[in-house]
Design an enzyme around this catalytic site. Structure first.
Site, short mmCIF file in Angstrom:
data_model
loop_
_atom_site.label_atom_id
_atom_site.label_comp_id
_atom_site.label_asym_id
_atom_site.label_seq_id
_atom_site.Cartn_x
_atom_site.Cartn_y
_atom_site.Cartn_z
N THR A 103 0.80 -1.12 -0.05
CA THR A 103 0.04 0.14 0.01
C THR A 103 0.78 1.29 0.09
OG1 THR A 103 -1.79 -1.16 1.25
CG2 THR A 103 -1.78 1.21 1.31
N GLY B 171 -1.76 -2.95 6.12
CA GLY B 171 -2.73 -3.98 6.41
C GLY B 171 -3.25 -3.40 7.92
#
Length: 566
Positions: A374, A457
């Protein structure tokens, strides 16, 4: 990764509060960055410079965020790209309010639960064609641009196109994770040809080019969002999945639309903290803050056993609800207002013992909720617009599925569905999976105070809370708050996979820098503690001084990033 080892050793030397051993101040790898007109903080210095130049050339903070995100898809494919999803929160100085965008895609309509059963699967695999869902990032760009953009999309995408065609040197952390991804993903069609150099990952400092991505971005720049969702790109994706046992179809792409959503908030010690509602996990941070507000964290002190214990217990309680209730609201009705309410937090706080770690945690019952790797980046412009944006392919480089000639990898976000009937996050065609990626924003007295995020996460809500507690309770500055050692609790009941309930209290992973006396005290309270490298996310932030309008920026040491302004 010598730099990361050095930082770990520095952390060991910093003692009880992560303090600098010379000055006694909280440890930080660098000073905060200040600027009067504009600021950008991303996980890659070149992307930060692109964002700043976009704003210098008359673009808004949204234009800058789009330009930086497009560049990061090229420069940091280990974390994001146009094959993934996007979420954003925008402070609009004209309306003086926050706007949220949920740019997550849905599962293929042709893929059914029965297909997984026919394959004998208990979980959706992490790679290959089965976990792929519709990518929402490009739609998100155009939605944000349509409301808040000043420059053309062709201008916003031009820097990424140029770097994709001419090349850029790969940075250290990205090269490290790229090298880890290649063995896992090399077998999937199109990956090796488009994301390796003679079958290997590019090395630190090596020039990387992606001419296929340059052509794809050029097509989008010229043809708009429909060039991606209903044009030749969509046709290429359809043909690729038909040829490789996949289910993503042209019709899924053509039907995709993200949505504007209202951010939700709680007040933590006078600061209004804003997150986006599910299908993301942002409200877990709000639940944790509500629980923690009942304790004198400042009095306990950073790195005290009380601080570390309460952080962990609040996380366990919030994540029990996360596993049970967070899902696509089109398929799961839940009272978000009750979950993030102060009375509910008080009832959950009563479950915490200061002397003993929780081993099992039950979520709220329906009756309790009745009405009564990410990338993260942030930008801020001269008009006062601020953007908090997060974008991801989910597992590092995603599914490994790279359609020919397009230069990007499709996400594997569908892995997060549960293959069990009756669960809020159970797989269904045309459904949005549970999402981990969450942008955050903080206002104070109705004015913007902080745009920030912590990628990574399940670390993300934990990281949001740790950053805010560092700032608000422990008085750290923006850079210190990100560089301070972090905790990551693992082992809570998950909203994904086989959804196995926590029964042993899980594991508390900690970075170097916490006092050994606190670690030993945690163990005596029943926590399983281990030192771990890596699972602590990556933080970027921009704060605004409400009196002067001056921006402060921070980019932490765990990534290759940069905060800069003018």
């Amino acid at each position: 990764m010598q730099r990361l080892l050095l930082l770990a050793l520095i952390g060991v030397a910093t003692g009880a509060s992560g303090a600098d051993r010379i000055t006694g101040a909280p440890f930080a790898t660098r000073s905060e960055v200040f600027a009067p007109h504009a600021m950008a903080a991303t996980s890659h210095p070149l992307a930060t410079q692109i964002a700043l130049q976009t704003m210098r050339d008359g673009g808004s903070a949204v234009d800058a965020a789009i330009a930086a995100n497009a560049a990061l898809g090229l420069m940091e494919p280990t974390g994001n790209g146009i094959g993934g999803d996007l979420f954003a929160i925008v402070w609009d100085p004209t309306t003086r309010k926050l706007h949220g965008y949920n740019g997550s895609g849905r599962s293929p309509k042709a893929l059914t639960m029965q297909h997984f059963r026919d394959l004998g699967l208990a979980d959706i695999p992490p790679h290959g064609p089965l976990p792929v869902s519709v990518p929402g990032a490009v739609d998100g760009w155009f939605a944000l641009h349509g409301r808040f953009g000043k420059r053309t999309m062709a201008q916003n995408l031009a820097p990424a196109i140029r770097y994709a065609r001419d090349g850029h040197p790969v940075h250290e952390t990205i090269a490290y994770y790229w090298n880890l991804s290649v063995p896992r993903l090399a077998k999937w069609p199109g990956f090796t040809e488009q994301f390796t150099i003679d079958g290997r990952a590019p090395r630190t400092g090596e020039v990387w080019k992606n001419p296929n991505l340059a052509k794809t971005l050029e097509t989008i720049a010229n043809g708009g969002r429909d060039a991606f969702y209903t044009g030749t790109i969509a046709r290429t994706i359809d043909a690729y999945f038909r040829a490789n046992d996949g289910f993503l179809r042209y019709e899924d792409l053509a039907a995709h639309r993200g949505e504007w959503v209202e951010p939700v908030s709680t007040n933590y010690r006078g600061y209004d903290v804003w997150e986006l509602p599910p299908n993301g996990q942002g409200i877990a941070a709000l639940q944790m803050l509500n629980i923690l507000e009942g304790y004198d964290l400042k009095g306990y002190g950073f790195g005290s056993v009380e601080h570390m214990h309460l952080m962990t217990e609040a996380k366990k309680l919030a994540f029990a609800d996360r596993a049970r209730w967070y899902a696509d609201p089109a398929f799961q009705d839940v009272n978000i207002g009750k979950l993030i309410s102060k009375p509910y937090a008080e009832s959950r706080r009563a479950l915490i013992s200061m002397d003993t770690a929780l081993k099992e945690v039950q979520p709220a019952t329906p009756q309790e909720l009745e009405q009564g790797d990410t990338i993260y980046l942030t930008t801020a412009d001269d008009d006062g617009m601020m953007v908090s944006l997060i974008q991801s392919n989910y597992r590092g480089m995603g599914s490994g599925m790279a359609p020919p000639g397009l230069g990007f990898i499709l996400q594997d976000r569908g892995e997060m569905f549960v293959l069990k009937d009756g669960h809020p996050n159970s797989y269904a065609p045309g459904k949005r999976p549970f999402q981990t990626i969450i942008p955050a924003f903080v206002t104070k007295d109705g004015r913007p105070w902080l745009s920030f995020g912590v990628m990574g996460g399940a670390m993300q809500p934990q990281g949001h809370v740790q950053i805010l507690v560092n700032l608000i309770d422990f008085g750290m500055n923006l850079q210190e708050a990100g560089d301070a050692p972090r905790m990551h609790h693992d082992g809570s009941t998950e909203p994904t996979g086989q959804n196995t309930a926590m029964s042993d209290g899980g594991v508390l992973e900690i970075e170097s820098g916490f006092p050994h006396d606190s670690v030993r005290a945690l163990m005596r309270r029943g926590h399983v503690v281990k030192f771990a490298d890596g699972p602590y996310g990556g933080y970027q932030a921009i704060a605004r001084d409400p009196a002067t309008g001056v921006y402060a920026g921070a980019s932490e040491s765990r990534k290759d990033g940069q905060a800069a302004g003018y």
